[in-house]
Design a protein around this motif. Structure first.
Motif, PDB file in Angstrom:
ATOM      1  N   GLU A 179       0.825  -1.211   0.000  1.00 56.84           N
ATOM      2  CA  GLU A 179       0.000   0.000   0.000  1.00 56.84           C
ATOM      3  C   GLU A 179       0.858   1.259   0.000  1.00 56.84           C
ATOM      4  N   THR A 180       1.895   1.270   0.812  1.00 56.77           N
ATOM      5  CA  THR A 180       2.773   2.435   0.916  1.00 56.77           C
ATOM      6  C   THR A 180       3.463   2.735  -0.404  1.00 56.77           C
ATOM      7  N   HIS A 181       3.996   1.708  -1.039  1.00 52.03           N
ATOM      8  CA  HIS A 181       4.816   1.925  -2.234  1.00 52.03           C
ATOM      9  C   HIS A 181       4.021   2.040  -3.523  1.00 52.03           C
ATOM     10  N   THR A 182       2.724   1.726  -3.467  1.00 53.80           N
ATOM     11  CA  THR A 182       1.884   1.913  -4.657  1.00 53.80           C
ATOM     12  C   THR A 182       0.951   3.108  -4.512  1.00 53.80           C
ATOM     13  N   ALA A 183       0.927   3.725  -3.349  1.00 52.11           N
ATOM     14  CA  ALA A 183       0.045   4.879  -3.116  1.00 52.11           C
ATOM     15  C   ALA A 183       0.375   5.994  -4.108  1.00 52.11           C
ATOM     16  N   GLY A 184      -0.652   6.497  -4.745  1.00 47.63           N
ATOM     17  CA  GLY A 184      -0.484   7.594  -5.683  1.00 47.63           C
ATOM     18  C   GLY A 184       0.075   7.184  -7.034  1.00 47.63           C
ATOM     19  N   LYS A 185       0.313   5.916  -7.230  1.00 54.96           N
ATOM     20  CA  LYS A 185       0.855   5.435  -8.504  1.00 54.96           C
ATOM     21  C   LYS A 185      -0.287   5.032  -9.428  1.00 54.96           C
ATOM     22  N   SER A 186      -0.143   5.373 -10.676  1.00 54.81           N
ATOM     23  CA  SER A 186      -1.112   4.942 -11.677  1.00 54.81           C
ATOM     24  C   SER A 186      -0.673   3.576 -12.209  1.00 54.81           C
ATOM     25  N   LEU A 187      -1.532   2.958 -12.980  1.00 50.45           N
ATOM     26  CA  LEU A 187      -1.165   1.690 -13.604  1.00 50.45           C
ATOM     27  C   LEU A 187       0.036   1.889 -14.519  1.00 50.45           C
ATOM     28  N   ALA A 188       0.070   3.024 -15.217  1.00 50.50           N
ATOM     29  CA  ALA A 188       1.213   3.329 -16.097  1.00 50.50           C
ATOM     30  C   ALA A 188       2.505   3.440 -15.285  1.00 50.50           C
ATOM     31  N   ASP A 189       2.444   4.106 -14.123  1.00 51.36           N
ATOM     32  CA  ASP A 189       3.624   4.202 -13.249  1.00 51.36           C
ATOM     33  C   ASP A 189       4.094   2.814 -12.859  1.00 51.36           C
ATOM     34  N   PHE A 190       3.137   1.985 -12.482  1.00 49.26           N
ATOM     35  CA  PHE A 190       3.444   0.622 -12.060  1.00 49.26           C
ATOM     36  C   PHE A 190       4.098  -0.160 -13.200  1.00 49.26           C
ATOM     37  N   GLN A 191       3.545  -0.045 -14.383  1.00 49.64           N
ATOM     38  CA  GLN A 191       4.067  -0.777 -15.534  1.00 49.64           C
ATOM     39  C   GLN A 191       5.461  -0.312 -15.926  1.00 49.64           C
ATOM     40  N   GLN A 192       5.740   0.963 -15.729  1.00 44.57           N
ATOM     41  CA  GLN A 192       7.035   1.510 -16.133  1.00 44.57           C
ATOM     42  C   GLN A 192       8.136   1.276 -15.104  1.00 44.57           C
ATOM     43  N   SER A 193       7.778   0.929 -13.887  1.00 50.40           N
ATOM     44  CA  SER A 193       8.788   0.735 -12.845  1.00 50.40           C
ATOM     45  C   SER A 193       9.067  -0.748 -12.642  1.00 50.40           C
ATOM     46  N   LEU A 214      11.341  -2.179 -10.883  1.00 48.84           N
ATOM     47  CA  LEU A 214      11.609  -2.502  -9.490  1.00 48.84           C
ATOM     48  C   LEU A 214      10.324  -2.562  -8.661  1.00 48.84           C
ATOM     49  N   LEU A 215       9.427  -1.620  -8.856  1.00 49.16           N
ATOM     50  CA  LEU A 215       8.154  -1.630  -8.141  1.00 49.16           C
ATOM     51  C   LEU A 215       7.342  -2.870  -8.520  1.00 49.16           C
ATOM     52  N   ARG A 216       7.278  -3.147  -9.810  1.00 48.57           N
ATOM     53  CA  ARG A 216       6.538  -4.318 -10.285  1.00 48.57           C
ATOM     54  C   ARG A 216       7.099  -5.597  -9.678  1.00 48.57           C
ATOM     55  N   LEU A 217       8.405  -5.738  -9.700  1.00 46.00           N
ATOM     56  CA  LEU A 217       9.057  -6.926  -9.156  1.00 46.00           C
ATOM     57  C   LEU A 217       8.797  -7.055  -7.654  1.00 46.00           C
ATOM     58  N   ALA A 218       8.880  -5.944  -6.927  1.00 40.39           N
ATOM     59  CA  ALA A 218       8.658  -5.966  -5.479  1.00 40.39           C
ATOM     60  C   ALA A 218       7.219  -6.357  -5.139  1.00 40.39           C
ATOM     61  N   VAL A 219       6.268  -5.784  -5.839  1.00 39.31           N
ATOM     62  CA  VAL A 219       4.861  -6.094  -5.570  1.00 39.31           C
ATOM     63  C   VAL A 219       4.563  -7.544  -5.945  1.00 39.31           C
ATOM     64  N   GLN A 220       5.080  -7.978  -7.065  1.00 41.44           N
ATOM     65  CA  GLN A 220       4.851  -9.361  -7.479  1.00 41.44           C
ATOM     66  C   GLN A 220       5.443 -10.343  -6.477  1.00 41.44           C
ATOM     67  N   ARG A 221       6.632 -10.050  -5.986  1.00 36.81           N
ATOM     68  CA  ARG A 221       7.251 -10.945  -4.981  1.00 36.81           C
ATOM     69  C   ARG A 221       6.433 -10.944  -3.700  1.00 36.81           C
ATOM     70  N   ALA A 222       5.956  -9.785  -3.282  1.00 37.41           N
ATOM     71  CA  ALA A 222       5.132  -9.701  -2.079  1.00 37.41           C
ATOM     72  C   ALA A 222       3.855 -10.522  -2.251  1.00 37.41           C
TER      73      ALA A 222
END
Length: 94
Positions: free
Chosen positions: A18-32, A34-42
């Motif tokens: 929740e903390t690291h995806t707050a305020g992020k759009s789907l596009a932000d998520f797709q472009q990052s 590291l964020l994608r990998l971290a969320v997927q691992r979680a």
């Protein structure tokens, strides 16, 4: 063997997502990557923990979609090549 107390760990993981995806759009998520990998691992960790919840306990919280939670781990582990950057965050926010 005594049962593991995973509740606090899972709560920490959910809070981190929740903390690291707050305020992020789907596009932000797709472009990052590291964020994608971290969320997927979680989500893989949460999915694995859900696999160990006895079915008898699932009746206590029928609104929790445990089968879907268990299943997302398989998708992330075995179909990662199909999901690259197309992860549907809305699916997991419920």
């Amino acid at each position: 063997m005594a049962p593991r107390k995973v509740g606090p760990v899972l709560a920490e993981i959910l809070e981190a997502i929740e903390t690291h995806t707050a305020g992020k759009s789907l596009a932000d998520f797709q472009q990052s990557w590291l964020l994608r990998l971290a969320v997927q691992r979680a989500l893989e960790i949460i999915s694995e923990a859900a696999r160990h919840i006895p079915d008898e306990l699932l009746v206590i919280a029928p609104r929790v979609r445990c089968k879907q939670i268990r299943g997302i781990g398989n998708i992330l582990r075995h179909e990662y090549h199909k999901n690259r950057g197309r992860c549907d965050l809305g699916r997991y926010q419920q």
